[in-house]
Motif scaffolding. Structure first.
Motif: not given
Length: 611
Positions: A454-455, A378, A403, A401, A38, A423, A78
């Protein structure tokens, strides 16, 4: 420095202790599985290591059986506890030296202060590969020998694959010297280094840094049972079994003691050889004398002269790293984005940024994401705090990546690796309003998009190239068609495909759910059914989830296809198929049982006993 390996790292380790110490590993590995990679993971590092391969099993991927994926590993990676995790043999965003250069650039963008390392295995020709890696602007190269490595490596790999670190290291140092590249990179080696003598020979062959794994593990109690993959380690080193872990008797002081003795032995050898500083002896292979045992049928034929030859360089180069690589970060578009987003970064104020983008603008959003992760971890920022509206054709790794708190909207097209490592951010790509062709039948984004996400959310009002959402572990995405190998090795998240898919869809998919719109009932022949089941949508929760995703897709992209599907939702829902891995489905069912009220569980248990 300690290395995380490819398993990710818990956020609790990133917190600095009151005495100034940190539990975090200084080296964060970026392997083919991208587990736990992440934005926050990447900014909490002094070195980011791209693991191209492993000396103990070169060219192979890895597999962590579901029974070893406990809650801690599931959280860090994850993934869903109990579900098998598969690392692909290759990095799906690296098929050439230019692709590797792009990943190095991506990592340098999100963490400009970290040096970027590339792990290669000792093999014939590794020197040429290392020269390409140096030209791709890596800061550090690791040559890994075949003797070290994981206790879970197959016996066929341990006995028959790879070569000793000495061969690969000597070749790499010589090729880098000849081409004037040696002073650009740190050179490290590993692979069963146990003594100070090993370190000195490594230095004389050209290395300035060294990796140790097996020897420190043995000091901590490892007895090399070589059954790390079975979860039955009798000394509690390589197991998630809480009872076996109680048997672990290692202490940090043991490793410290081992390293002190190692350094002392190195100092003694240096004194005998007449070297004052460690860097003075790097590359002085003439100090190594090769002897052949005449009475050994195999060893007596060895000719080590090519390892010990001093190459005459065509270009002047120091025998160890003295120069910095030029990464070209000064002119990055993100520098301007960070400037515009300063109110959000400093005080969480909402900002809207409008800007053009071209295909020479690579890795847009990564440097800004690094700033968000460095400040807020995070958790990131509240959704849509930084709203970026862009027009044009974006280059590679657009939204890389990204955020949480950043919404990146593009009216145009994007190249390969769009949304790589997403991420928590929101990524939207749609065609310009003036287009006259059907967006659902045209490529909008390139290959390997959302690799290792990852999200976060992603909405693409057009078709994607090959390997869409490969190794996705948490992002929710909607796309209007994919090329071959879609959702490959996926372990989590949700993907809705409102269009045609390519061959081999869902290969190696062990987690997550894919929803396929299939009005012509043709998708079955394209799905790899080895691990997944194909179902119709009957569960109201699935229908609600899909409705939410398609509605969001229409909201952000104004997609005509999404609009038509929503207009006839009650009839169109019959055209959707749900793909879910069998193992993942069973684990979810068990979780539901565990989460059910106690009286219900008790009643069910009594019924089972009665039956």
């Amino acid at each position: 420095k300690s290395n995380t390996g490819e398993g990710g790292e818990g956020n609790e380790r990133f917190v600095t202790l009151p005495n100034g110490d940190s539990l975090r590993s200084a080296i964060k590995q970026v392997a083919s599985g991208r587990f736990g990679v992440t934005a926050n993971y990447l900014v909490n590092a002094d070195e980011l290591q791209i693991k191209m391969a492993q000396g103990a099993k070169p060219g192979e991927g890895g597999q962590l059986p579901g029974f070893k994926v406990d809650k801690i590993i599931g959280r860090v990676r994850h993934a869903t506890p109990g579900v098998t995790l598969i690392s692909p043999p290759p990095h799906h965003d690296i098929y050439s030296i230019e692709d590797l250069k792009q990943l190095i650039f991506d990592l340098k963008n999100i963490n400009p202060k970290a040096r970027v390392s590339v792990k290669l295995v000792s093999e014939s020709g590794v020197g040429t590969i290392a020269a390409g890696v140096a030209k791709a602007h890596a800061d550090h190269i690791l040559i890994s020998g075949h003797d070290g490595g994981t206790g879970a490596s197959p016996i066929s790999s341990i006995q028959y694959a790879g070569t000793p670190w000495e061969l690969g290291l000597a070749e790499t140092h010589q090729v880098l010297m000849v081409n004037g590249l040696r002073d650009r990179v740190y050179l490290q080696t590993d692979g069963q280094m146990k003594t100070g003598r090993d370190v000195v020979i490594g230095a004389l062959l050209g290395a300035e840094e060294f990796g140790f794994a097996t020897a420190p593990l043995v000091t901590l109690g490892c007895i090399m049972m070589r059954k790390c993959h079975l979860n039955t380690c009798p000394v509690g080193v390589a197991t998630q079994d809480p009872e076996l872990r109680k048997k672990f008797s290692g202490k940090p002081e043991y490793v410290v003691n081992f390293m002190f003795y190692m350094a002392e032995e190195v100092r003694e050898h240096m004194a005998r050889l007449g070297f004052r500083k460690f860097t003075d002896m790097i590359g002085h292979s003439e100090k190594i004398i090769a002897t052949r045992p005449a009475n050994h049928w195999k060893a007596r034929g060895l000719d080590l002269s090519k390892l010990l030859v001093e190459q005459t360089p065509f270009y002047k180069s120091d025998p160890y790293r003295t120069k910095s690589q030029e990464h070209g970060l000064e002119n990055q578009l993100d520098k301007r984005l960070i400037g515009f987003a300063r109110p959000s970064l400093d005080s969480k104020e909402k900002v809207t940024i409008q800007m053009g983008v071209t295909n020479v603008d690579r890795t847009v959003g990564a440097m800004l994401s690094g700033e968000v992760a460095r400040r807020y971890g995070d958790e990131g920022l509240p959704h849509d705090t930084i709203n970026i509206q862009m027009q044009g054709n974006a280059g590679q790794s657009f939204g890389c990546f990204l955020a949480k708190g950043i919404s990146l909207h593009l009216q145009g097209q994007a190249n390969d690796y769009c949304g790589k490592g997403l991420s928590g951010g929101k990524l939207v790509v749609k065609n310009p309003e003036e287009i006259t062709y059907n967006p659902s039948e045209n490529i909008l984004i390139g290959n390997t998009c959302l690799y290792g996400a990852t999200s976060g959310e992603a909405y693409f009002a057009g078709r994607a190239g090959e390997r869409f959402a490969v190794r996705n572990s948490g992002a929710h995405a909607v796309v209007e068609g994919t090329g071959d190998h879609g959702c490959e090795y996926m372990t989590g998240g949700r993907v809705a495909v409102l269009g045609r898919i390519g061959r081999n869809f869902a290969a190696g998919m062990s987690g997550g759910v894919a929803y396929l719109w299939d009005p012509e009932n043709k998708h079955d022949k394209y799905v790899n059914r080895e691990l997944v089941e194909i179902e119709t949508l009957e569960d109201e929760r699935d229908i609600d989830e899909l409705l939410h995703m398609v509605t969001r897709h229409k909201e952000f992209t104004k997609s005509k296809r999404a609009t038509d599907i929503l207009k006839h939702w009650k009839s169109e829902i019959k055209n959707f198929r749900k793909l879910i891995p069998s193992e993942y489905k069973k684990v979810l069912a068990l979780q539901e049982e565990d989460d059910a009220p106690e009286e219900v569980n008790a009643a069910e248990s009594a019924a089972k006993v009665g039956n």
